[in-house]
Design a protein around this motif. Sequence first.
Motif, PDB file in Angstrom:
ATOM      1  N   LEU A 344       1.061  -1.162   0.056  1.00 45.29           N
ATOM      2  CA  LEU A 344       0.020   0.095   0.170  1.00 45.29           C
ATOM      3  C   LEU A 344       0.873   1.392  -0.009  1.00 45.29           C
ATOM      4  O   LEU A 344       1.826   1.246   0.673  1.00 45.29           O
ATOM      5  CB  LEU A 344      -0.755  -0.026   1.167  1.00 45.29           C
ATOM      6  N   GLY A 345       0.344   2.224  -0.772  1.00 42.88           N
ATOM      7  CA  GLY A 345       0.899   3.873  -0.385  1.00 42.88           C
ATOM      8  C   GLY A 345       0.171   4.269   0.849  1.00 42.88           C
ATOM      9  O   GLY A 345      -0.237   3.595   1.729  1.00 42.88           O
ATOM     10  N   GLY A 346       0.487   5.724   1.040  1.00 40.81           N
ATOM     11  CA  GLY A 346      -0.092   6.329   2.218  1.00 40.81           C
ATOM     12  C   GLY A 346      -1.607   6.477   2.103  1.00 40.81           C
ATOM     13  O   GLY A 346      -2.106   6.165   1.111  1.00 40.81           O
ATOM     14  N   PRO A 347      -2.148   6.753   3.285  1.00 39.47           N
ATOM     15  CA  PRO A 347      -3.650   7.070   3.386  1.00 39.47           C
ATOM     16  C   PRO A 347      -4.024   8.070   2.465  1.00 39.47           C
ATOM     17  O   PRO A 347      -3.407   9.032   2.172  1.00 39.47           O
ATOM     18  CB  PRO A 347      -3.902   7.409   4.680  1.00 39.47           C
ATOM     19  N   LEU A 348      -5.232   7.727   1.816  1.00 43.42           N
ATOM     20  CA  LEU A 348      -5.717   8.837   0.757  1.00 43.42           C
ATOM     21  C   LEU A 348      -6.549   9.915   1.092  1.00 43.42           C
ATOM     22  O   LEU A 348      -7.012  10.908   0.718  1.00 43.42           O
ATOM     23  CB  LEU A 348      -6.389   8.061  -0.419  1.00 43.42           C
ATOM     24  N   ASP A 349      -7.084   9.645   2.533  1.00 40.78           N
ATOM     25  CA  ASP A 349      -8.010  10.643   3.124  1.00 40.78           C
ATOM     26  C   ASP A 349      -7.430  11.200   4.508  1.00 40.78           C
ATOM     27  O   ASP A 349      -6.671  10.278   5.341  1.00 40.78           O
ATOM     28  CB  ASP A 349      -9.593  10.008   3.556  1.00 40.78           C
ATOM     29  N   ASN A 350      -7.801  12.189   4.889  1.00 38.75           N
ATOM     30  CA  ASN A 350      -7.212  12.857   6.088  1.00 38.75           C
ATOM     31  C   ASN A 350      -7.708  12.231   7.407  1.00 38.75           C
ATOM     32  O   ASN A 350      -6.817  12.101   8.229  1.00 38.75           O
ATOM     33  CB  ASN A 350      -7.621  14.592   6.311  1.00 38.75           C
ATOM     34  N   GLU A 351      -8.979  12.206   7.509  1.00 36.02           N
ATOM     35  CA  GLU A 351      -9.599  11.521   8.679  1.00 36.02           C
ATOM     36  C   GLU A 351     -10.123  10.160   8.445  1.00 36.02           C
ATOM     37  O   GLU A 351     -10.859   9.907   7.324  1.00 36.02           O
ATOM     38  CB  GLU A 351     -10.563  12.464   9.133  1.00 36.02           C
ATOM     39  N   PRO A 352      -9.966   9.209   9.345  1.00 36.22           N
ATOM     40  CA  PRO A 352     -10.903   7.882   8.952  1.00 36.22           C
ATOM     41  C   PRO A 352     -12.378   8.212   8.907  1.00 36.22           C
ATOM     42  O   PRO A 352     -13.063   9.128   9.804  1.00 36.22           O
ATOM     43  CB  PRO A 352     -10.332   6.995  10.249  1.00 36.22           C
ATOM     44  N   TRP A 353     -13.292   7.466   8.218  1.00 39.82           N
ATOM     45  CA  TRP A 353     -14.684   7.589   8.402  1.00 39.82           C
ATOM     46  C   TRP A 353     -15.236   6.667   9.579  1.00 39.82           C
ATOM     47  O   TRP A 353     -14.589   5.645   9.828  1.00 39.82           O
ATOM     48  CB  TRP A 353     -15.094   7.035   6.924  1.00 39.82           C
ATOM     49  N   LEU A 354     -16.294   7.346  10.015  1.00 38.90           N
ATOM     50  CA  LEU A 354     -16.841   6.569  11.240  1.00 38.90           C
ATOM     51  C   LEU A 354     -18.263   6.343  10.809  1.00 38.90           C
ATOM     52  O   LEU A 354     -19.061   7.347  10.540  1.00 38.90           O
ATOM     53  CB  LEU A 354     -16.638   7.301  12.407  1.00 38.90           C
ATOM     54  N   GLY A 355     -18.919   5.319  11.064  1.00 39.19           N
ATOM     55  CA  GLY A 355     -20.302   5.002  10.968  1.00 39.19           C
ATOM     56  C   GLY A 355     -20.716   3.864  11.907  1.00 39.19           C
ATOM     57  O   GLY A 355     -19.952   3.410  12.687  1.00 39.19           O
ATOM     58  N   SER A 356     -22.287   4.000  12.144  1.00 34.82           N
ATOM     59  CA  SER A 356     -22.785   3.045  12.787  1.00 34.82           C
ATOM     60  C   SER A 356     -23.730   1.988  12.416  1.00 34.82           C
ATOM     61  O   SER A 356     -24.509   2.088  11.833  1.00 34.82           O
ATOM     62  CB  SER A 356     -23.690   3.739  13.935  1.00 34.82           C
ATOM     63  N   ARG A 357     -23.256   0.540  12.695  1.00 37.08           N
ATOM     64  CA  ARG A 357     -23.846  -0.383  12.235  1.00 37.08           C
ATOM     65  C   ARG A 357     -25.237  -0.408  12.995  1.00 37.08           C
ATOM     66  O   ARG A 357     -25.155  -0.470  14.430  1.00 37.08           O
ATOM     67  CB  ARG A 357     -23.396  -1.650  12.203  1.00 37.08           C
ATOM     68  N   PRO A 358     -26.342  -0.300  12.489  1.00 38.65           N
ATOM     69  CA  PRO A 358     -27.641  -0.471  13.392  1.00 38.65           C
ATOM     70  C   PRO A 358     -27.711  -2.140  13.892  1.00 38.65           C
ATOM     71  O   PRO A 358     -28.124  -2.753  13.054  1.00 38.65           O
ATOM     72  CB  PRO A 358     -28.829  -0.290  12.270  1.00 38.65           C
ATOM     73  N   SER A 359     -27.517  -2.270  15.174  1.00 41.18           N
ATOM     74  CA  SER A 359     -27.154  -3.672  15.659  1.00 41.18           C
ATOM     75  C   SER A 359     -28.372  -4.172  16.442  1.00 41.18           C
ATOM     76  O   SER A 359     -28.721  -3.588  17.207  1.00 41.18           O
ATOM     77  CB  SER A 359     -25.922  -3.783  16.282  1.00 41.18           C
ATOM     78  N   THR A 360     -28.821  -5.486  16.290  1.00 46.03           N
ATOM     79  CA  THR A 360     -29.646  -6.128  17.219  1.00 46.03           C
ATOM     80  C   THR A 360     -28.773  -7.186  17.618  1.00 46.03           C
ATOM     81  O   THR A 360     -27.881  -7.768  16.970  1.00 46.03           O
ATOM     82  CB  THR A 360     -30.932  -6.475  16.371  1.00 46.03           C
ATOM     83  N   PRO A 361     -29.044  -7.615  18.815  1.00 42.90           N
ATOM     84  CA  PRO A 361     -28.236  -8.686  19.665  1.00 42.90           C
ATOM     85  C   PRO A 361     -28.372 -10.007  18.976  1.00 42.90           C
ATOM     86  O   PRO A 361     -27.425 -10.738  19.307  1.00 42.90           O
ATOM     87  CB  PRO A 361     -29.151  -8.565  20.921  1.00 42.90           C
TER      88      PRO A 361
END
Length: 425
Positions: A344-361
């Motif tokens: 791999l080369g270096g990261p392409l975006d400044n900040e990591p993306w964050l999301g939330s999986r809508p989770s059931t148990p």
Amino acid sequence: MASDETADIVVVGGGMVGLASAIALKDRGLDVALCDPGEARARTSYGNAGVVSRGSILPMSSPALWGKLPAYLRNADRSLRLNHAHLPRVLPYAAHFLASARAARWRRAAEALLPLTSAAYPAHERLAARAGTGDRLQRTGWLKAYRTEDAFTAAALEREILAGHGVAFEILDGAAVQEAEPALVRPYARAMLLTETGSVREPGRLIEACEALFAGLGGRRLRGSVTRLAREAEGWRIDLEAGTVRARQVVLAAGAASGAIARTLGYRFAVAAERGYHRHYALHPESPPLTRPVLDTGAGSILSPMGDRRVRVLSGVELNARDAAPDHTQIEAASREAAGTLRLGGPLDNEPWLGSRPSTPDGMPVIGKAPRHDGLIFAFGHGHIGLSTGPITGEIVADLATGRTPAVPVAAFAPDRLLRWPRLF
Ligand SMILES: Cc1cc2nc3c(=O)[nH]c(=O)nc-3n(C[C@H](O)[C@H](O)[C@H](O)COP(=O)(O)OP(=O)(O)OC[C@H]3O[C@@H](n4cnc5c(N)ncnc54)[C@H](O)[C@@H]3O)c2cc1C
């Protein structure tokens, strides 16, 4: 937005599930309004690994959980990170999760999920053909790679259940892994190649194309967050931050925010946000291309090709409040591991993306009519498989809203199974 807008049906949430529902409802001739704040990156449907797999029938609450629990609790396993301070807020979820982690329940969940995941790829093909994104959906299979023979052996029950349900896969030894995916520079002991699996390159582009498709069908977009749902004599009042819309029916498809919105009506679902991160890297110019998503089970992370020789590195699960500050521990570890797996080369975006999986148990979505209110349909909680099963969920929602029997059985996804928990928070 005018405060006296009306529609036949309002869909709350414009991720994969909400958009697919809105499109399928338009297809049935209904006047549909879709409410969403409209921020593309806020959708979990934007930032996932893009995997669409018939074999995604095995929930996270696996019987192997018991052996891993001590490591999980110490945050010593890369696939899960707990914010301990958050645990009391998700006690019903956690208790139900532990209760689901038994072989018999795991098998039952797999059986219930199979018709849904089997219908997922064809539903994606139908939607992609209409949205003009067919070239982004590729049936390349996906690899679950094991670094050691022991790790492969430990997954024997998973293979037994998949084989028992006729899910197609091939077992590859180290040399065959290398041959199948020459971009991998890390030696793996074994891998499972799930051949019926496809993936969506850049899921965010699919979402954009679905928005355009919905608009082209005459669907209305109402920008803003829904703050409250209220039942009135004639139907529903949906309050947004600015304005109100009234409708005969409502679909609640707001992903990980759905539990909080359902609470405005008194429903307390045992659900949680399983947060996840991604970061993009360019493949080294001399590396062969990565042709399919790879789950590196040893790193607890996924490497997914996104086109233009870009690789999306995705983290495991962080159990934390949806709106807590980002914690980059896992994505940093996943990125370090990825650097030893691919060139791999270096990261392409400044900040990591964050999301939330809508989770059931129990790892199954909530799809069905609200038990205590007419004209309200729940469609959320798709956890790790919402990109995959979103389009077929949309078709099911349209069936439920128009009084047809859904093509996929949904009894196991009934909302009330997650409402039977004590009010602990
Ligand atoms: C790291 C990671 C990898 C993943 N990989 C895969 C994968 O490979 N395959 C797969 O099938 N799934 C995968 N998933 C899971 C998948 O992304 C989700 O299950 C899916 O995106 C959920 O879709 P959704 O429409 O329910 O939610 P979302 O896409 O989150 O959409 C919900 C929408 O509701 C809106 N909303 C929120 N609150 C309100 C409100 N008050 N009023 C109105 N709108 C509101 C949000 O803005 C958002 O647009 C992954 C998830 C993560 C985090």
